[in-house]
Write a protein that holds these residues in place. Structure first.
Motif, PDB file in Angstrom:
ATOM      1  N   GLN A  22       0.827  -1.208   0.000  1.00  0.00           N
ATOM      2  CA  GLN A  22       0.000   0.000   0.000  1.00  0.00           C
ATOM      3  C   GLN A  22       0.860   1.257   0.000  1.00  0.00           C
ATOM      4  OE1 GLN A  22      -2.442  -0.678   3.453  1.00  0.00           O
ATOM      5  NE2 GLN A  22      -4.107  -1.577   2.250  1.00  0.00           N
ATOM      6  N   ASP A  23       1.892   1.282   0.844  1.00  0.00           N
ATOM      7  CA  ASP A  23       2.782   2.445   0.894  1.00  0.00           C
ATOM      8  C   ASP A  23       3.455   2.672  -0.462  1.00  0.00           C
ATOM      9  OD1 ASP A  23       2.130   2.799   3.522  1.00  0.00           O
ATOM     10  OD2 ASP A  23       3.974   1.926   4.327  1.00  0.00           O
ATOM     11  N   ARG A  24       3.838   1.599  -1.110  1.00  0.00           N
ATOM     12  CA  ARG A  24       4.517   1.707  -2.403  1.00  0.00           C
ATOM     13  C   ARG A  24       3.543   2.206  -3.479  1.00  0.00           C
ATOM     14  NH1 ARG A  24       7.726  -3.132  -2.415  1.00  0.00           N
ATOM     15  NH2 ARG A  24       9.209  -1.820  -1.282  1.00  0.00           N
ATOM     16  N   LEU A  25       2.295   1.764  -3.404  1.00  0.00           N
ATOM     17  CA  LEU A  25       1.300   2.147  -4.401  1.00  0.00           C
ATOM     18  C   LEU A  25       0.969   3.630  -4.323  1.00  0.00           C
ATOM     19  CD1 LEU A  25      -0.651   1.040  -6.605  1.00  0.00           C
ATOM     20  CD2 LEU A  25      -2.342   0.740  -4.780  1.00  0.00           C
ATOM     21  N   TYR A  26       0.918   4.156  -3.108  1.00  0.00           N
ATOM     22  CA  TYR A  26       0.476   5.547  -2.928  1.00  0.00           C
ATOM     23  C   TYR A  26       1.634   6.526  -2.744  1.00  0.00           C
ATOM     24  CZ  TYR A  26      -4.038   3.315  -2.290  1.00  0.00           C
ATOM     25  OH  TYR A  26      -5.176   2.556  -2.484  1.00  0.00           O
ATOM     26  N   ALA A  27       2.881   6.032  -2.723  1.00  0.00           N
ATOM     27  CA  ALA A  27       4.028   6.928  -2.506  1.00  0.00           C
ATOM     28  C   ALA A  27       4.176   7.917  -3.655  1.00  0.00           C
ATOM     29  CB  ALA A  27       5.308   6.111  -2.347  1.00  0.00           C
ATOM     30  N   THR A  28       3.978   7.431  -4.880  1.00  0.00           N
ATOM     31  CA  THR A  28       4.067   8.289  -6.065  1.00  0.00           C
ATOM     32  C   THR A  28       2.868   8.010  -6.951  1.00  0.00           C
ATOM     33  OG1 THR A  28       6.474   8.003  -5.959  1.00  0.00           O
ATOM     34  CG2 THR A  28       5.583   9.067  -7.934  1.00  0.00           C
ATOM     35  N   PRO A  29       1.730   8.657  -6.665  1.00  0.00           N
ATOM     36  CA  PRO A  29       0.506   8.346  -7.428  1.00  0.00           C
ATOM     37  C   PRO A  29       0.682   8.633  -8.920  1.00  0.00           C
ATOM     38  CG  PRO A  29       0.021   9.663  -5.473  1.00  0.00           C
ATOM     39  CD  PRO A  29       1.509   9.675  -5.648  1.00  0.00           C
TER      40      PRO A  29
END
Length: 374
Positions: free
Chosen positions: A298-305
């Protein structure tokens, strides 16, 4: 009271290997290499091999030639993989041939072969490859059987794929298995881009139908041992056991492209849909729980939208455990030399007693002390 046990009354617990080759010499050579550890049965052509597979449900692995009368190796592969029989679906098949070119190997893999060896393969490597393929097949079978039992009561009503509860069960089971067997687990988290705008345009009912169609599209691109789950709204997740990071990238890109190339007709126009995918891996992210894996993804998905992107972890070779010698041989044969490079020294040190014996017995004059100085 006296108990007498003769050879015919013993129950064999050794795996059974079927050798299919029209050359009696090749069959004898393979049998000589494997018979100490496996029960061997033989057939001289593809048609006879097919009939033996159907009649004998105790066969655990097949070694098949490519060029044979009646039915060649590729034809036999096609029959086995398209039979619809669950047992044959998981049967490991190793192709043996005098041809060593890459195009031949690629054709075999595309037709469903698990591995490829040449007729000059020595006893040590052949044993290692057979054992590694049997272990991998057992792993996939165990995970698939567990999934089949659980999925009956844990499906998502909207899309027909697994529910979040089943995903959590499968992820925890895969992590536990990976920990015991020095393996790894990959989690892919997928979110449909601009989902709220799609929902508003299509309406809730049609939007739900679209998610169901996307779920079927994704399922068609995955292996049977992978678990696809619908989490909520636009979010899907895939648990992929025993999948290294290099393969995970290929899978993620394939899924991303499949969605991007899909066409959805709505009131005479085509809607374009895209999705972003974040990948988490138990080795490279040092994650040993389902909660930790999900949080990292989740953190990786939303780190750079960003739309229509795949977000990967960095390769962390220090965390990846050294593979067994048999596993290393299989990885090398599959072209995974880059993944093996960080473990070369450890693998050579594991082989040091054998190298020392060969050095002495065969008068090779190797300087093995250099291994201790690295």
């Amino acid at each position: 009271m006296e108990f007498i046990m003769n050879e015919s009354s013993e129950l064999s617990t050794r795996p059974k290997v079927l050798i299919v080759d029209d050359s009696r010499i090749v069959r004898a050579t393979v049998k000589k290499h494997l018979s100490e550890h496996f029960d061997i049965v033989e057939e001289a052509d593809g048609e006879a091999g097919w009939k033996r597979l159907l009649a004998d449900t105790t066969i655990n692995l097949m070694v098949s030639d490519l060029t044979m009368p009646e039915l060649d190796g590729l034809g036999l592969l096609a029959r086995v993989r398209s039979s619809g029989d669950e047992r044959l679906h998981y049967l490991p098949i190793i192709i043996i041939s005098g041809e060593e070119d890459e195009s031949t190997k690629l054709r075999c893999v595309e037709c469903g072969a698990n591995d490829f060896i040449t007729k000059s393969t020595d006893r040590t490597e052949m044993l290692a490859r057979v054992k590694a393929n049997l272990e991998l097949a057992a792993t996939r079978r165990e995970l698939a059987e567990s999934r089949a039992v659980q999925v009956q009561s844990t499906t998502d009503e909207l899309t027909g794929v697994a529910s979040p509860h089943l995903l959590d069960l499968q992820l925890n089971q895969a992590l536990a298995f990976a920990l015991r067997h020095n393996s790894e687990v990959t989690l892919l988290l997928l979110e449909v881009n601009h989902h709220q705008a799609l929902n508003d345009k299509l309406g809730e009912k049609l939007y739900g139908q679209m998610l169901g169609l996307l779920a079927k599209l994704l399922e068609g691109k995955l292996r049977k041992e992978d678990t696809l789950a619908h989490l909520a709204g636009p979010m899907f997740a895939i648990v992929s056991p025993a999948t290294p990071l290099t393969e995970a990238r290929i899978v993620a890109e394939r899924l991303r492209n499949s969605i991007a190339n899909a066409r959805i007709n709505f009131r005479g126009t085509q809607l374009r849909v895209s999705a972003s995918i974040a990948v988490a891996n138990s080795w490279h992210d040092d994650a040993q729980s389902s909660e930790r894996m999900m949080m990292i993804a989740q953190d990786r998905l939303y780190a750079t939208p960003m739309d229509n992107q795949v977000f990967m972890p960095e390769m962390n070779t220090a965390l990846a455990p050294t593979p067994l010698i048999a596993e290393a041989l299989v990885m090398l044969h599959k072209g995974m030399g880059q993944e093996l490079q960080p473990h070369l020294l450890a693998l050579m040190r594991n082989l040091q007693p054998l190298l020392a014996m060969a050095n002495q017995e065969l008068n090779l004059d190797w300087d093995l002390s250099r291994l201790d100085h690295h």
